[in-house]
Scaffold this active site. Structure first.
Site, short mmCIF file in Angstrom:
data_model
loop_
_atom_site.label_atom_id
_atom_site.label_comp_id
_atom_site.label_asym_id
_atom_site.label_seq_id
_atom_site.Cartn_x
_atom_site.Cartn_y
_atom_site.Cartn_z
N ASN A 34 12.73 -9.33 6.95
CA ASN A 34 13.05 -8.70 5.80
C ASN A 34 13.53 -7.45 6.91
OD1 ASN A 34 13.43 -6.51 4.08
ND2 ASN A 34 11.43 -7.15 2.99
N LEU B 121 5.55 -2.27 -8.98
CA LEU B 121 5.65 -0.95 -8.75
C LEU B 121 5.18 -0.81 -7.29
CD1 LEU B 121 3.38 -0.04 -12.04
CD2 LEU B 121 5.96 -0.31 -11.85
N GLY B 122 6.35 -0.29 -6.60
CA GLY B 122 6.12 0.21 -5.08
C GLY B 122 6.94 1.68 -4.98
N ASN B 123 7.33 1.84 -4.05
CA ASN B 123 8.17 2.88 -3.67
C ASN B 123 9.31 2.93 -4.57
OD1 ASN B 123 8.88 5.59 -2.62
ND2 ASN B 123 10.30 4.86 -1.56
N ARG C 38 13.92 7.82 -6.35
CA ARG C 38 14.97 7.35 -7.26
C ARG C 38 14.80 7.78 -8.68
NH1 ARG C 38 15.30 1.22 -5.45
NH2 ARG C 38 14.88 1.77 -3.20
N ARG D 153 -0.74 8.24 -3.86
CA ARG D 153 -2.18 8.93 -3.54
C ARG D 153 -2.01 10.22 -3.16
NH1 ARG D 153 -2.14 4.30 1.28
NH2 ARG D 153 -0.20 4.98 1.40
N VAL E 46 1.77 -0.14 -5.65
CA VAL E 46 1.04 0.81 -6.59
C VAL E 46 0.44 -0.13 -7.61
CG1 VAL E 46 1.67 2.38 -8.44
CG2 VAL E 46 2.57 2.80 -6.08
N GLU F 160 -0.96 -2.89 -7.67
CA GLU F 160 -1.84 -3.81 -7.16
C GLU F 160 -3.04 -2.86 -6.93
OE1 GLU F 160 -0.80 -6.15 -3.75
OE2 GLU F 160 1.09 -7.03 -4.75
#
Length: 393
Positions: free
Chosen positions: A9, A206-208, A238, A281, A328, A330
């Site tokens: 990746n 849900l992450g960055n 974003r 966080r 996020v 998780e």
């Protein structure tokens, strides 16, 4: 010998990788090369329960991948003995061209490059990783797995923008979605765990970067990201959904160029624009310290989540499962609680004690007997990519 897939990746300044056993589902090794091109890079390689770290300059992606291959040789597992049958590459944008994995050749590279304007932050970096990977590992097939593939066959009602049809067709403007590999993996995992293949599901990745999907019987029927990964939920940097006329307003009255607005929407907005921090966080820390901007920012974030849950339940005519995934989703019990607040009328609620449990295992966090099953399912895009590569070969 176990057949394995090396999953790559490639980001704009990083390379994530895993050596995966697709059949057993185990990662035999994994790692990260980050801060490529900066004064000091960071390389982390995990294998056999050991972590090897190096801090040194990594000039470009070619050097980064060479370092990765050297670590496999030095620390293990030895790639020559690992039974690699393919290299799987994550590619964000496949446009209308691909609805599944594809073996990479020069024609495929050309299409990925042509689609770069639709994912300018991602496809060029993905392309670099493929080119370097093919050069360093020329004797195994390379397979592209596209983030957009799961959403390639969205219903026309969901995929089509209310834009002049000739303009839309000429410039390939439609909803393509993103994070499809994750949405497909998580929705399939939920169906497997519950023993049903007819579920009406909402998946919140849900992450960055963040996205939502509506999935009926394993088929995606709607998703929040659109022509590009900018549309939809509030994200780390974003905007997500925003009135398109804001562009005209900033250009006419703020004197901003298209490139400046692009940078503003993609890199200086979202949680970072609202709170000064793109890491939730840190946002929670600011809230605990009494920061009003952070409180409002988190409210905007969770409000958008509730809007999408409600709208997708309406699109599907009901809801059986709501799943949270990615960094996020998780790990952040506060966000999960905020996302479902007030949705009891839909049958969506969570058990506060279950919600606070920290685990890397898939789990149910709704009360026993709840009308809607709310789950936390850790995503595994690398395993999904490896399995798709194997299915193609």
């Amino acid at each position: 010998m176990t057949a394995t897939v090396l999953v790559i990746n490639s980001g704009s300044s990083s390379i994530k990788y895993q050596l995966v056993d697709p059949e057993g589902g185990q990662a035999l090794a994994s790692g990260l090369v980050e801060r490529i091109g900066e004064a000091e890079g960071h390389i982390e390689h995990k294998a056999g329960g050991q972590v090897t770290e190096r801090y040194e300059r990594v000039s470009d992606h070619g050097e980064g991948l060479r370092q990765v291959l050297a670590l496999f040789e030095e620390v293990g597992p030895d790639l020559a003995e690992a039974g690699i049958v393919a290299v799987g590459h994550r590619v964000v944008m496949g446009g209308s061209a691909y609805d599944g994995p594809v073996r990479i050749d020069d024609d495929v590279l050309g299409v990925i490059e042509e689609l770069s304007p639709l994912a300018p932050l991602h496809n060029p970096a993905n392309l670099t990783g493929i080119q370097v990977g093919r050069m360093l590992l020329p004797d195994v097939p390379h397979v592209a797995v596209f983030d957009t593939a799961f959403f390639r066959n969205l219903p026309d009602d969901a995929a089509t923008y209310a834009l002049d049809r000739e303009v839309a067709e000429k410039f390939s403007v439609r909803r393509y979605g993103a994070h499809g590999t994750s949405h497909q993996y998580v929705s399939a995992k939920a169906a497997e765990m519950l023993g049903r293949d007819d579920l009406k599901q909402i998946v919140l990745h849900l992450g960055n970067g963040a996205s939502a999907s509506a999935v009926v019987g394993g088929r995606a029927v709607d998703t929040s990201m659109g022509l590009t990964p900018l549309e939809g939920l509030v994200m780390g940097t974003r905007t997500g959904d925003i009135d398109a006329a804001v562009v005209f307003h900033l250009a006419r009255n703020g004197g901003m160029s298209v490139d400046e607005i692009d940078n503003l929407f993609n890199k200086r907005s979202g949680l970072k624009g609202l709170t000064g921090e793109n890491d939730l966080r840190e946002v929670h820390r600011l809230i605990d310290a009494g920061d009003e901007n952070a409180r409002v920012g988190l409210g905007v974030y969770t409000h958008r989540l509730r809007k999408y849950i409600g709208s997708y339940a309406a699109v599907m005519g009901g809801l059986d499962v709501l799943s949270f995934t990615a960094g996020v989703g998780e790990n952040d019990d506060v966000v999960r609680a905020g996302a479902v607040k007030g949705l009891e009328f839909l049958g969506v609620e969570i058990d506060l004690e279950k919600n606070q449990v920290r685990s890397k295992e898939p789990r149910v966090i709704s009360p026993d007997g709840a009308r809607v099953t709310v789950m936390v399912i850790p995503t595994n895009e690398e395993l999904a990519i490896a399995r798709q590569a194997m299915s193609l070969l």
